[in-house]
Enzyme design. Structure first.
Site, PDB file in Angstrom:
ATOM      1  N   HIS A  27      16.371   5.893   5.802  1.00  0.00           N
ATOM      2  CA  HIS A  27      15.427   5.810   6.914  1.00  0.00           C
ATOM      3  C   HIS A  27      16.007   4.883   7.987  1.00  0.00           C
ATOM      4  CE1 HIS A  27      13.099   6.950   3.380  1.00  0.00           C
ATOM      5  NE2 HIS A  27      12.186   7.450   4.177  1.00  0.00           N
ATOM      6  N   HIS A 258      13.008   9.118  11.367  1.00  0.00           N
ATOM      7  CA  HIS A 258      12.242   8.387  10.352  1.00  0.00           C
ATOM      8  C   HIS A 258      12.930   8.393   9.000  1.00  0.00           C
ATOM      9  CE1 HIS A 258       9.093   7.196   7.595  1.00  0.00           C
ATOM     10  NE2 HIS A 258       8.285   6.898   8.603  1.00  0.00           N
ATOM     11  N   GLU A 403     -10.374  -3.711  -6.702  1.00  0.00           N
ATOM     12  CA  GLU A 403      -9.489  -3.719  -7.868  1.00  0.00           C
ATOM     13  C   GLU A 403      -8.016  -3.639  -7.469  1.00  0.00           C
ATOM     14  OE1 GLU A 403     -13.442  -1.964  -9.144  1.00  0.00           O
ATOM     15  OE2 GLU A 403     -12.007  -1.576  -7.515  1.00  0.00           O
ATOM     16  N   HIS A 465     -18.071   5.645 -17.002  1.00  0.00           N
ATOM     17  CA  HIS A 465     -17.619   4.285 -17.266  1.00  0.00           C
ATOM     18  C   HIS A 465     -16.897   4.143 -18.611  1.00  0.00           C
ATOM     19  CE1 HIS A 465     -19.879   3.289 -13.765  1.00  0.00           C
ATOM     20  NE2 HIS A 465     -19.838   1.980 -13.964  1.00  0.00           N
TER      21      HIS A 465
END
Length: 661
Positions: A27, A258, A403, A465
């Site tokens: 890149h 890029h 999280e 859960h």
């Protein structure tokens, strides 16, 4: 001829073009676009000493846009770090070169963090900045007084983890964190406007950041913006307006620069446009001397810091923490001795809290937290008061419902050094943090994940859960120790092992439901990964292998089998990874390699059975859950899935009988 900032920046551009072209991969656009910004930062502002990349009070520089790795490789080489050499750079992206496709912290001193998965470098930088403020509060300005600088691209700012990270940094007012946004308005697919129209500066301001802007190719304007950023007590985003692939005659400002080599014709045109007449990989001596002087610029500050450290009253403690060595003593061993004298029937999440009470009192570098589940994860102790914008000396972070951001920040804290971070959430929500857990393992970061509510044992909350595939999924990550202890003793041992490990992360998967203390002896048996908890009394016909809350079930099934004259071992296997590291003779003693018609191996774990065949062998039996869980009282849920001593005993006896026929 006087060497200008532009000359120095063009050295970066040339090395980036040449290395990517030689590798036919890479890149070039970002290093070419951010070369001016990087030149001003490294030559005037960044506090570092190329002669000692591990100086504890250096500024941390993190290339969050890790795809532009040639930027950091060029900077390290030009400023006089021992590596990469020019030969290393010529071998960019090749086997054996430390110049990997994306920066790897274990390959080169000067690479603070492994980056490339967009957004995570910036998110880890929050942890670096947090560790700096925490250690500053502990040891003072004299020996801890540095900044964390980040170069981030549009992709880093788009990724979801960025929202979590900047919200946390703004809330904690981490003013030593400075992010240089490469605002080139280009992604791989083309213009940013194809996919985004948000007001990014407004978003940062809304989360408590200071925002400044500059022309990313005007060196005086870049310096002005950096001065303004340094003057602010808030984390700062510096919006650097740049041209990706600057200097390339047809590909500058386009996605064509890029992620692909520019090609010989484009590079020739770029050399002409930039006035760079030198051969590939050649940096003239006068430009090199200016860069080398920048690498030595921090030497005086480093020497003064050494003098301050030498007379500091807590020098030994500071150096111990930065080396990652634990304090003298065996607090875990003392805690285990107390448990053996007074057994406890508690959930392993509670057993973890009991261990943490002892460990955090004895190990001051432990910094805990939770993603808004403190009362469920049991991660806060009497020794860990709040760490917030009003008290960086505290030791407990309220991460909020973040999280991924929590896990990435813990990576940054661990990589900074001087801090051992641990943080909690539910095991099922490890999915949200998985990208950062993977980077913990890849970077050899000493991070401890406390993942509670580890099975269908959480009951009524139901399938959303109840983790099913999560233990197996985490065990697939190389260099990650996944522990699932069965009682208070194993839990304390897991903590001791996780803390002692300096070269990688650990997961503690912990139960919601109470479990009996099955161990009646110490000996750090968890260090073996698996061990014979109960030996067969009758002739051994069965080996029951279990983890966590299912070890109790296996033990009860063993009693039922023994009552019928069928000898059965119970093997507790709290950590697959450690068991695999044991000598072959030990592994064969625990799990004898014999005909399954003679000794039947049976696994019991409240999760997917995939992977257990490596221990049961293909003709063994595997009790688990290969679908979704169910909502209901815990005993009813376990019964529904056949995870009861009675069901296991019946099925094992049927298999043994079938083997005789």
């Amino acid at each position: 001829m006087q060497i200008t900032d532009t000359d120095c920046a063009n050295a970066i551009r040339a090395l980036a073009m040449d290395a990517v072209e030689a590798a036919n991969s890479g890149h070039p656009g970002m290093p070419m676009g951010m070369a001016d910004v990087a030149t001003v930062l490294w030559q005037r502002y960044l506090k570092f000493d190329a002669a000692d990349p591990h100086w504890a009070d250096r500024d941390r520089f993190i290339l969050s846009a890790g795809h532009g790795s040639m930027l950091i490789y060029a900077l390290l080489h030009l400023t006089g770090f021992a590596r990469p050499t020019i030969e290393d750079i010529k071998a960019f992206r090749q086997i054996g070169s430390p110049c990997a496709g994306h920066p790897e912290n274990f390959e080169l001193p000067g690479i603070e963090a492994t980056t490339g998965p967009l957004g995570q470098g910036l998110a880890m930088a929050v942890g670096f900045a947090l560790a700096e403020r925490h250690l500053n509060a502990q040891f003072g300005d004299g020996i801890v007084d540095h900044r964390t600088w980040v170069i981030a691209g549009d992709g880093c700012l788009m990724e979801g983890v960025n929202h979590e990270a900047i919200g946390l940094a703004g809330h904690l007012k981490l003013g030593r964190l400075k992010v240089l946004w490469d605002d080139n308005r280009i992604t791989i697919d083309g213009a940013v406007s194809k996919s985004s129209s948000e007001d990014i500066p407004a978003r940062y301001r809304a989360t408590g950041w200071h925002v400044v802007e500059c022309d990313g190719h005007d060196h005086a304007d870049i310096a002005r913006a950096m001065d303004e950023a340094i003057a602010s007590d808030l984390p700062t985003l510096i919006r650097c307006r740049t041209i990706i692939g600057k200097g390339a005659p047809t590909k500058a400002g386009t996605s064509g620069s890029h992620g692909s080599p520019l090609g010989a014709t484009e590079i020739a045109g770029a050399r002409e446009a930039l006035g760079w007449t030198h051969e590939p990989f050649v940096v003239p001596d006068d430009i090199r001397e200016v860069w080398l002087a920048a690498g030595k610029r921090g030497g005086e500050a480093h020497a003064a810091w050494n003098a301050r450290l030498a007379s500091h009253g807590e020098r030994d403690e500071f150096e111990r923490r930065m080396r990652g060595e634990l304090p003298a003593g065996d607090p875990a061993g003392e805690h285990i001795a107390a448990l053996l004298a007074d057994p406890k029937k508690v959930a392993t999440r509670k057993a973890s809290e009991m261990a943490l009470d002892v460990l955090t009192a004895a190990i001051p570098e432990m910094v805990g937290g939770s993603a808004d589940l403190t009362g469920s994860n049991n991660t806060r102790t009497k020794s860990t008061g709040p760490l917030d914008a009003g008290n960086y000396g505290g030791r407990y972070i309220s991460y909020g419902i973040r999280e991924f951001g929590m896990a990435a920040a813990m990576n940054g804290m661990a990589l900074h050094g001087g801090v051992i971070p641990y943080g909690g959430t539910f095991l099922v929500f490890s999915d949200y943090a998985r990208g950062a857990i993977r980077l913990s393992a890849l970077q050899n970061a000493r991070v401890i994940y406390v993942l509670t509510h580890d099975s269908i044992g959480l009951g009524e909350d139901g399938p959303t859960h109840q983790p099913i595939e999560h233990l197996t999924s985490l065990r697939l990550i190389p260099n990650l120790d996944v522990y699932r202890p069965c009682d208070t003793i194993e839990t304390a041992e897991c903590w001791a092992l996780a803390l002692a490990r300096q070269d990688g992360p650990s997961v503690l998967a912990l139960s919601r439901q109470n479990l009996p203390q099955l161990r009646d002896s110490g000996g750090m048996k968890t260090a073996r990964g698996a061990y014979r908890l109960f030996a067969a009394e009758a002739e051994r016909r069965v080996i029951l292998i279990a983890t966590g809350s299912e070890v109790e079930i296996a033990a009860k099934a063993r009693d039922l089998l023994e009552a019928d004259g069928i000898g059965a071992d119970v093997v507790s296997m709290p950590c697959w990874e450690r068991f695999e590291q044991q000598p072959a003779d030990y592994r064969h003693d625990v799990l004898p390699d014999v005909d399954p018609s003679q000794i039947l191996r049976v696994s019991v774990e409240a999760g997917t059975t995939l992977g257990w065949e490596r221990y049961t062998m293909v003709h063994g039996m595997r009790f688990g859950i290969d679908g979704w869980g169910a909502s209901g009282p815990i005993n009813h849920v376990y019964a529904k899935f056949g995870l009861t001593p009675e069901n296991i005993t019946r099925a094992v006896k049927e298999r043994l009988q079938a083997g005789k026929e």
